[in-house]
Design an enzyme around this catalytic site. Sequence first.
Site, PDB file in Angstrom:
ATOM      1  N   ASP A 163      47.117  34.595  59.836  1.00 55.37           N
ATOM      2  CA  ASP A 163      46.817  35.954  59.407  1.00 55.37           C
ATOM      3  C   ASP A 163      47.562  36.198  58.109  1.00 55.37           C
ATOM      4  O   ASP A 163      48.777  36.413  58.106  1.00 55.37           O
ATOM      5  CB  ASP A 163      47.181  37.010  60.448  1.00 55.37           C
ATOM      6  CG  ASP A 163      46.527  38.343  60.065  1.00 55.37           C
ATOM      7  OD1 ASP A 163      46.471  38.638  58.847  1.00 55.37           O
ATOM      8  OD2 ASP A 163      46.044  39.067  60.945  1.00 55.37           O
ATOM      9  N   TYR A 175      34.952  38.154  42.074  1.00 57.06           N
ATOM     10  CA  TYR A 175      33.659  38.803  41.834  1.00 57.06           C
ATOM     11  C   TYR A 175      33.781  39.723  40.633  1.00 57.06           C
ATOM     12  O   TYR A 175      34.826  40.335  40.412  1.00 57.06           O
ATOM     13  CB  TYR A 175      33.228  39.575  43.083  1.00 57.06           C
ATOM     14  CG  TYR A 175      31.853  40.193  42.968  1.00 57.06           C
ATOM     15  CD1 TYR A 175      30.803  39.485  42.417  1.00 57.06           C
ATOM     16  CD2 TYR A 175      31.632  41.491  43.407  1.00 57.06           C
ATOM     17  CE1 TYR A 175      29.546  40.055  42.297  1.00 57.06           C
ATOM     18  CE2 TYR A 175      30.378  42.069  43.296  1.00 57.06           C
ATOM     19  CZ  TYR A 175      29.335  41.342  42.743  1.00 57.06           C
ATOM     20  OH  TYR A 175      28.101  41.909  42.630  1.00 57.06           O
ATOM     21  N   TYR A 201      30.562  48.162  45.885  1.00 58.81           N
ATOM     22  CA  TYR A 201      31.653  47.206  46.087  1.00 58.81           C
ATOM     23  C   TYR A 201      32.954  47.995  46.188  1.00 58.81           C
ATOM     24  O   TYR A 201      33.748  48.047  45.256  1.00 58.81           O
ATOM     25  CB  TYR A 201      31.696  46.205  44.939  1.00 58.81           C
ATOM     26  CG  TYR A 201      32.445  44.931  45.265  1.00 58.81           C
ATOM     27  CD1 TYR A 201      31.878  43.944  46.052  1.00 58.81           C
ATOM     28  CD2 TYR A 201      33.737  44.725  44.777  1.00 58.81           C
ATOM     29  CE1 TYR A 201      32.561  42.783  46.353  1.00 58.81           C
ATOM     30  CE2 TYR A 201      34.423  43.554  45.074  1.00 58.81           C
ATOM     31  CZ  TYR A 201      33.826  42.595  45.858  1.00 58.81           C
ATOM     32  OH  TYR A 201      34.513  41.440  46.147  1.00 58.81           O
TER      33      TYR A 201
END
Length: 205
Positions: A72, A147, A157
Site C-alpha cells: 500500500d 497524463y 480528469y
Amino acid sequence: GKRAFIAGVADDNGYGWAIAKSLAAAGAEILVGTWVPALNIFESSLRRGKFDESRVLPDGSLMEITKIYPLDAVYDKPEDVPEDVKANKRYAGSSKWTVQEVVESVKEDFGSIDILVHSLANGPESQVIGSKLIDSDAGGSSISLTYIASERIIPGYGGGMSSAKAALESDTRVLAFEAGRKRRIRVNTISAGPLRSRAAKAIGF
Ligand code: ZID
C-alpha cells in the site's frame, strides 16, 4: 536478464500487467506489488488460471510472476499506518506492505532490481517510491505513467489527479537529474494512450 518490479498490478486490464508482459517477453524476471485489499483476489485468480489467456507471451509461453508483494503505497513506513487500517481484516492478513518494508523485502529476497515501474493509480503520493527501490546500485531505470491533464485542462480528469500528475512530472525531472548524476539511474514518465483499466473506468474515462 534484468529484474523488474512493477508496482500496481491487481488484474490483467491495466498498464501494469501489459508492461509486465512486455518486460517478460523481453526476458526480464517479474516481481509485482499488489494493493493489499486486492491481493487475495489477484492471487486466487492467478492460481485458478483466470489470467492464463492474457499471460500468453509472443513465443507461446506463459508469463511467470516470480513474486507478488502486498503493497500500500500510501504508507511509507509502519509508523504511518493508522490503527483502523492495521486492524482492518483485509490488511491484517498481510504484513510488510508499506513502501519501506517492501523495499527491504525485495532487497532481502533479490538484492536489487534493474527496472522499476510505477503503475499506481488513485493518489498524489508515492512518486518517490522510485528513488528508494533502486537506491542500492548504479544503473537501472524507472518509469511511471502520466497524463497530459497535468499541463492542460481535461474536463472530467478531477479528484486531484491533474495536480498529482503535475507533481509526478516535476518529481520525475528532479529525480532524473539527481539519480542520473549520482547513480546513473534513468527516470522517465510516459504519457500513454487511453486504456479501459479499472482506474480509468472509475473516473469515467
Ligand atoms: P489500474 O487500475 O489497472 O492500475 C492501478 C493499480 O494501482 C491497481 O492495481 C490498484 O490496485 C493499484 N493501487 C491503487 N492504490 C494503491 C495503493 N495505495 N497502493 C498500491 N497499489 C495501489 O489502472 P491504470 O493501468 O489505468 O493505471 C496505471 C497508471 O497509468 C496510473 O498512474 C494512471 O494514472 C496512468 N494512466 C492511465 C491512463 C488510462 O487510460 N488508463 C491514462 C493516463 C495515465 C489516461 O487516463 N486519454 C485519456 C485518458 C488517459 C490517457 C489518454
